[in-house]
Motif scaffolding. Structure first.
Motif, PDB file in Angstrom:
ATOM      1  N   GLY A 215      13.530   5.298  -1.679  1.00 15.17           N
ATOM      2  CA  GLY A 215      12.172   4.765  -1.770  1.00 15.17           C
ATOM      3  C   GLY A 215      12.101   3.274  -1.600  1.00 15.17           C
ATOM      4  N   ALA A 216      12.958   2.739  -0.705  1.00 14.18           N
ATOM      5  CA  ALA A 216      12.915   1.307  -0.445  1.00 14.18           C
ATOM      6  C   ALA A 216      12.920   1.056   1.055  1.00 14.18           C
ATOM      7  CB  ALA A 216      14.112   0.610  -1.086  1.00 14.18           C
ATOM      8  N   GLU A 217      12.186   0.064   1.462  1.00 16.94           N
ATOM      9  CA  GLU A 217      12.168  -0.305   2.870  1.00 16.94           C
ATOM     10  C   GLU A 217      13.026  -1.550   3.048  1.00 16.94           C
ATOM     11  OE1 GLU A 217      10.102   1.103   5.393  1.00 16.94           O
ATOM     12  OE2 GLU A 217       9.393  -0.531   6.663  1.00 16.94           O
ATOM     13  N   ILE A 218      14.052  -1.441   3.880  1.00 16.21           N
ATOM     14  CA  ILE A 218      14.863  -2.617   4.186  1.00 16.21           C
ATOM     15  C   ILE A 218      14.326  -3.242   5.459  1.00 16.21           C
ATOM     16  CG2 ILE A 218      17.156  -3.464   4.821  1.00 16.21           C
ATOM     17  CD1 ILE A 218      18.398  -1.350   3.184  1.00 16.21           C
TER      18      ILE A 218
ATOM     19  N   SER B 139       9.414  -5.602  -5.916  1.00 20.19           N
ATOM     20  CA  SER B 139       8.914  -4.353  -6.504  1.00 20.19           C
ATOM     21  C   SER B 139       7.722  -3.827  -5.712  1.00 20.19           C
ATOM     22  CB  SER B 139       8.486  -4.599  -7.952  1.00 20.19           C
ATOM     23  OG  SER B 139       7.236  -5.275  -7.964  1.00 20.19           O
ATOM     24  N   PRO B 140       7.371  -2.546  -5.904  1.00 21.63           N
ATOM     25  CA  PRO B 140       6.197  -1.992  -5.207  1.00 21.63           C
ATOM     26  C   PRO B 140       4.917  -2.766  -5.523  1.00 21.63           C
ATOM     27  CG  PRO B 140       7.494  -0.221  -6.176  1.00 21.63           C
ATOM     28  CD  PRO B 140       8.075  -1.517  -6.678  1.00 21.63           C
TER      29      PRO B 140
ATOM     30  N   LYS C 224       0.836  -1.210   0.000  1.00 19.64           N
ATOM     31  CA  LYS C 224       0.000   0.000   0.000  1.00 19.64           C
ATOM     32  C   LYS C 224       0.870   1.259   0.000  1.00 19.64           C
ATOM     33  CE  LYS C 224      -4.181  -1.756   2.149  1.00 19.64           C
ATOM     34  NZ  LYS C 224      -4.338  -2.341   3.458  1.00 19.64           N
ATOM     35  N   LYS C 225       2.076   1.161   0.591  1.00 15.45           N
ATOM     36  CA  LYS C 225       2.972   2.330   0.626  1.00 15.45           C
ATOM     37  C   LYS C 225       3.654   2.553  -0.724  1.00 15.45           C
ATOM     38  CE  LYS C 225       5.567   2.573   4.584  1.00 15.45           C
ATOM     39  NZ  LYS C 225       6.366   1.908   5.643  1.00 15.45           N
ATOM     40  N   ASN C 226       3.492   1.585  -1.650  1.00 18.69           N
ATOM     41  CA  ASN C 226       4.037   1.715  -3.006  1.00 18.69           C
ATOM     42  C   ASN C 226       5.551   1.941  -3.012  1.00 18.69           C
ATOM     43  OD1 ASN C 226       3.508   1.581  -5.774  1.00 18.69           O
ATOM     44  ND2 ASN C 226       3.608   3.825  -5.951  1.00 18.69           N
TER      45      ASN C 226
END
Lengths: 58, 130
Positions: free
Chosen positions: B2-5, B63-64, A41-43
């Motif tokens: 723009g990435a969550e680790i 990927s998102p 959802k946070k894309n």
């Protein structure tokens, strides 16, 4: 080494099934929970970084 | 970028807390530390060593939209190269915006040459990469 490898459940190029994890979040100094559905959802991109154990030498 | 680790091991969240507070090398850690005590997620990604009850050093970029795009798995005794992880992440970001292109092996940064597969490129990769 282990005798039999676990088969790779997620293949590159395919959709990752939903999952949930309890977390410790250093930024908040508190416990939390992460769901993959919530991340989508946070894309944003997600990097999962597995390692053997805490208090070892990553 | 723009990435969550998210780091993941079989330790509980309590041990994560203790380790992060104790180990001075982890003082700057900002990412959530995930707890996978039964190895469920590690099994899902094929990195669970059932004999040891621990996860191998697996790195996965998703990927998102939720598609797994990269997988790298090292045995316990070899560390990962963070530059290579960043290269892959940057290449993924580029490719998500330029969907007809491909990033060659030596692509490291935005602005480096990419390949756009076509009939003309067949047998001419050397020339295309100059």
């Amino acid at each position: 080494m282990t005798e039999a490898c676990e088969c790779l459940g997620c293949n590159v190029g395919t959709a990752v099934p939903d999952f949930k994890l309890d977390t410790f979040e250093p930024l908040k100094g508190d416990f939390g929970e992460i769901s993959f559905a919530g991340l989508k959802k946070k894309n944003i991109w997600t990097i999962l970084f597995f390692y053997p154990a805490d208090f070892t030498f990553v | 970028m723009g990435a969550e680790i998210i780091t993941v091991s079989a330790d509980t969240k309590y041990v994560h807390l203790a380790w992060q507070r104790e180990e001075r090398n982890l003082a700057g850690v900002k990412f959530p530390m995930g707890s996978d005590p039964a190895g469920k997620l590690a099994r899902m990604f094929g990195v669970y060593d059932a004999d040891k009850g621990m996860a191998l050093r697996g790195t996965f970029i998703i990927s998102p939209e939720g598609t797994l795009l990269n997988a790298e798995i090292n045995y316990f005794n070899m560390g990962r190269n963070i530059d290579e992880l960043m290269r892959k992440l940057k290449a993924n970001l580029h490719l998500s915006k330029h969907t007809v292109e491909a990033c060659p092996a030596k692509w490291t940064n935005e602005g480096d040459r990419t390949l756009t597969p076509s009939a003309k490129l067949v047998g001419k990769v050397h020339e295309a990469l100059g």
